[in-house]
Design a protein around this motif. Structure first.
Motif, PDB file in Angstrom:
ATOM      1  N   UNK A 130       0.815  -1.212   0.000  1.00 31.41           N
ATOM      2  CA  UNK A 130       0.000   0.000   0.000  1.00 31.41           C
ATOM      3  C   UNK A 130       0.854   1.269   0.000  1.00 31.41           C
ATOM      4  N   UNK A 131       2.175   1.116  -0.055  1.00 30.61           N
ATOM      5  CA  UNK A 131       3.061   2.273  -0.026  1.00 30.61           C
ATOM      6  C   UNK A 131       3.298   2.808   1.367  1.00 30.61           C
ATOM      7  N   UNK A 132       3.081   1.958   2.378  1.00 30.34           N
ATOM      8  CA  UNK A 132       3.238   2.367   3.771  1.00 30.34           C
ATOM      9  C   UNK A 132       4.360   1.583   4.436  1.00 30.34           C
ATOM     10  N   UNK A 133       4.707   2.000   5.650  1.00 29.45           N
ATOM     11  CA  UNK A 133       5.584   1.205   6.498  1.00 29.45           C
ATOM     12  C   UNK A 133       5.094   1.309   7.941  1.00 29.45           C
ATOM     13  N   UNK A 134       5.442   0.296   8.719  1.00 27.70           N
ATOM     14  CA  UNK A 134       4.996   0.261  10.105  1.00 27.70           C
ATOM     15  C   UNK A 134       5.834   1.222  10.926  1.00 27.70           C
ATOM     16  N   UNK A 135       5.167   2.048  11.708  1.00 32.72           N
ATOM     17  CA  UNK A 135       5.844   2.999  12.577  1.00 32.72           C
ATOM     18  C   UNK A 135       5.997   2.448  13.982  1.00 32.72           C
ATOM     19  N   UNK A 136       5.654   3.244  14.966  1.00 34.61           N
ATOM     20  CA  UNK A 136       5.842   2.846  16.357  1.00 34.61           C
ATOM     21  C   UNK A 136       4.887   1.731  16.746  1.00 34.61           C
ATOM     22  N   UNK A 137       5.365   0.855  17.636  1.00 34.89           N
ATOM     23  CA  UNK A 137       4.521  -0.165  18.246  1.00 34.89           C
ATOM     24  C   UNK A 137       4.137   0.344  19.632  1.00 34.89           C
ATOM     25  N   UNK A 138       2.830   0.470  19.855  1.00 32.26           N
ATOM     26  CA  UNK A 138       2.316   0.983  21.119  1.00 32.26           C
ATOM     27  C   UNK A 138       1.866  -0.173  21.996  1.00 32.26           C
ATOM     28  N   UNK A 139       2.335  -0.183  23.227  1.00 31.38           N
ATOM     29  CA  UNK A 139       1.975  -1.249  24.159  1.00 31.38           C
ATOM     30  C   UNK A 139       0.660  -0.915  24.857  1.00 31.38           C
ATOM     31  N   UNK A 140       0.089  -1.938  25.497  1.00 33.25           N
ATOM     32  CA  UNK A 140      -1.163  -1.758  26.231  1.00 33.25           C
ATOM     33  C   UNK A 140      -1.058  -2.512  27.551  1.00 33.25           C
ATOM     34  N   UNK A 141      -0.754  -1.788  28.610  1.00 33.71           N
ATOM     35  CA  UNK A 141      -0.749  -2.383  29.948  1.00 33.71           C
ATOM     36  C   UNK A 141      -1.744  -1.635  30.832  1.00 33.71           C
ATOM     37  N   UNK A 142      -2.923  -1.348  30.239  1.00 36.34           N
ATOM     38  CA  UNK A 142      -3.939  -0.598  30.973  1.00 36.34           C
ATOM     39  C   UNK A 142      -5.347  -1.160  30.801  1.00 36.34           C
ATOM     40  N   UNK A 143      -5.507  -2.242  30.033  1.00 35.14           N
ATOM     41  CA  UNK A 143      -6.848  -2.776  29.806  1.00 35.14           C
ATOM     42  C   UNK A 143      -6.981  -4.230  30.259  1.00 35.14           C
ATOM     43  N   UNK A 144      -6.287  -4.565  31.298  1.00 40.69           N
ATOM     44  CA  UNK A 144      -6.370  -5.903  31.865  1.00 40.69           C
ATOM     45  C   UNK A 144      -6.749  -5.763  33.337  1.00 40.69           C
ATOM     46  N   UNK A 145      -7.637  -6.618  33.815  1.00 40.86           N
ATOM     47  CA  UNK A 145      -8.069  -6.522  35.209  1.00 40.86           C
ATOM     48  C   UNK A 145      -6.903  -6.588  36.190  1.00 40.86           C
ATOM     49  N   UNK A 146      -5.848  -7.316  35.819  1.00 38.96           N
ATOM     50  CA  UNK A 146      -4.698  -7.432  36.710  1.00 38.96           C
ATOM     51  C   UNK A 146      -3.989  -6.104  36.921  1.00 38.96           C
ATOM     52  N   UNK A 147      -4.217  -5.144  36.021  1.00 41.56           N
ATOM     53  CA  UNK A 147      -3.488  -3.876  36.086  1.00 41.56           C
ATOM     54  C   UNK A 147      -4.268  -2.779  36.814  1.00 41.56           C
ATOM     55  N   UNK A 148      -5.250  -3.172  37.596  1.00 41.78           N
ATOM     56  CA  UNK A 148      -6.070  -2.187  38.298  1.00 41.78           C
ATOM     57  C   UNK A 148      -5.234  -1.297  39.215  1.00 41.78           C
ATOM     58  N   UNK A 149      -4.224  -1.872  39.860  1.00 43.81           N
ATOM     59  CA  UNK A 149      -3.363  -1.107  40.764  1.00 43.81           C
ATOM     60  C   UNK A 149      -2.014  -0.782  40.142  1.00 43.81           C
ATOM     61  N   UNK A 150      -1.925  -0.928  38.830  1.00 39.08           N
ATOM     62  CA  UNK A 150      -0.682  -0.634  38.135  1.00 39.08           C
ATOM     63  C   UNK A 150      -0.221  -1.822  37.330  1.00 39.08           C
ATOM     64  N   UNK A 151       0.756  -1.568  36.477  1.00 38.24           N
ATOM     65  CA  UNK A 151       1.308  -2.640  35.637  1.00 38.24           C
ATOM     66  C   UNK A 151       2.760  -2.881  36.053  1.00 38.24           C
ATOM     67  N   UNK A 152       3.694  -2.158  35.481  1.00 36.20           N
ATOM     68  CA  UNK A 152       5.104  -2.357  35.827  1.00 36.20           C
ATOM     69  C   UNK A 152       5.448  -1.812  37.207  1.00 36.20           C
ATOM     70  N   UNK A 153       4.542  -1.027  37.809  1.00 38.17           N
ATOM     71  CA  UNK A 153       4.791  -0.522  39.169  1.00 38.17           C
ATOM     72  C   UNK A 153       3.886  -1.184  40.198  1.00 38.17           C
ATOM     73  N   UNK A 154       3.136  -2.197  39.796  1.00 40.39           N
ATOM     74  CA  UNK A 154       2.197  -2.891  40.688  1.00 40.39           C
ATOM     75  C   UNK A 154       2.944  -3.466  41.905  1.00 40.39           C
ATOM     76  N   UNK A 155       2.323  -3.479  43.074  1.00 37.35           N
ATOM     77  CA  UNK A 155       2.982  -4.061  44.248  1.00 37.35           C
ATOM     78  C   UNK A 155       3.280  -5.555  44.115  1.00 37.35           C
TER      79      UNK A 155
END
Length: 388
Positions: free
Chosen positions: A84-109
């Protein structure tokens, strides 16, 4: 820059990255409004992004969001983009839509939750390897809502540990782009609330870590162009998330609410070398089009960024420098205002026509009939969205 040919050359070489999620359904916490013709998978998102590039000529890169854009075969998706004449740019992560991340993701206790979040970030680097993406964009919703909820210093230590592990996994030509946000969804403390926190972490990580400036992620009255200038001069401005805001993180079309602010930002970008290829600043859009048609809104955003850039390039830098050195406040401001008040639309028409494009991308797209075609063709299946 007074040489019109040089201004045109700079505008022709400009690259603006569009977001895959900008083509899907989105909304507020009250309602997500579905629209006819919305993509049903990442392949159709890329088809819509290709329309934006075809009519503007400056949007060949597309940000992906994992897992929203997860596919079984990343190589097939990459080849589809290339076709299509495109290229893939940045890959964006998602550590905010999982029930386990209610109190944080990489900073969770809980170390088990932190491990789960870090494993996701490492999986995003795998996607980078498979797609050729150079950038891992990290935004953390991590924070606290109440005093005493958690140890503020301890959370910073956990964040640093996670970032270090991911940083060490990067390839030679890959980098971390760390985004900050003043508040939301955490309201007492946010673990990466401002550019200083992001800058400090990136400085400790090393040269492959830089800061993302999202224009909607600041307190009212914040001088964003100062932040941009400082980070550029320090070699730590990695990317923008361009959007527009009236109150907070509104994610409206770039330049919609305060086009003068966008111009001021682009002035300091141009002045401090941010458009140069070797500076490697990624000019991305981060927008959600809730009530307006997706592709036309992205086109409008791209052209708004182009207009702000063109005005910034037309500033009489000789006159500005002379006025500043002489302490002439009104003359200095007047030079900027003269450039801002210049109607650059005829210049951009010339630039586009010299590239073989229609002078008005927005009108040309609407006349193309693509909106009607995708609405008729994309019937059935699940439309893409936030997966909230």
């Amino acid at each position: 820059m007074s040489d019109v040919s040089a201004v045109k050359a700079a505008l022709k070489s400009q690259v603006i990255e569009t977001p895959s999620w900008g083509y899907g359904n989105s909304g507020t916490r009250f309602k997500v409004f579905a629209q006819p013709g919305v993509p049903r998978d990442p392949f159709e998102k890329l088809q819509d992004a290709a329309q934006v590039h075809a009519f503007t000529g400056v949007a060949p890169k597309v940000s992906l969001h994992i897992p929203w854009d997860e596919v079984e075969d990343c190589t097939a998706l990459t080849h589809h983009a290339e076709d299509l004449g495109l290229r893939i740019g940045a890959i964006n992560s998602n550590v905010f839509q999982d029930d386990d991340f209610k109190l944080g993701s990489v900073t969770h206790p809980d170390p088990a939750v932190r491990r789960k979040a870090i494993d996701h970030l490492l999986a995003c680097v795998d996607v980078m390897d498979a797609t050729g993406s150079p950038d891992l964009k990290l935004w953390f919703s991590d924070g606290t809502n109440y005093p005493g909820q958690d140890d503020i210093a301890g959370r910073q230590d956990r964040l640093a540990e996670a970032l270090t592990e991911v940083y060490d996994r990067l390839g030679d030509h890959q980098r971390i782009l760390l985004e900050y946000k003043l508040f939301e969804p955490a309201f007492y403390t946010t673990d990466v609330p401002d550019w200083g926190t992001a800058y400090a972490h990136c400085l400790k990580l090393g040269p492959k870590a830089q800061v993302v400036v999202d224009t909607g992620h600041h307190a009212p009255g914040t001088n964003i162009e100062f932040i941009v200038t400082f980070l550029l001069c320090e070699g730590k401005l990695g990317a923008f998330d361009f959007n527009s805001r009236f109150y907070a993180d509104d994610d409206l079309m770039a330049g919609a609410a305060d086009p003068f602010q966008l111009f001021r930002i682009m002035h300091d970008v141009v002045k401090n070398g941010g458009l140069r290829t070797e500076t490697n600043v990624n000019f991305m859009l981060d927008q959600c089009h809730n009530i307006e048609a997706k592709i036309p809104a992205v086109i409008r955003s791209v052209t708004n960024v182009q207009e702000a850039t063109a005005k910034a390039l037309l500033i009489d830098t000789v006159a500005l420098t002379a006025a500043q050195r002489s302490g002439d406040v009104l003359a200095s401001n007047g030079v900027l205002m003269d450039a801002y008040n210049t109607d650059v639309r005829p210049l951009l028409v010339e630039v586009r026509e010299e590239l073989g494009l229609a002078g008005d991308p927005f009108a040309a797209y609407l006349a193309s009939g693509n909106q009607e075609r995708i609405a008729a063709a994309r019937v059935g299946g699940d439309q893409a969205g936030w997966r909230a």
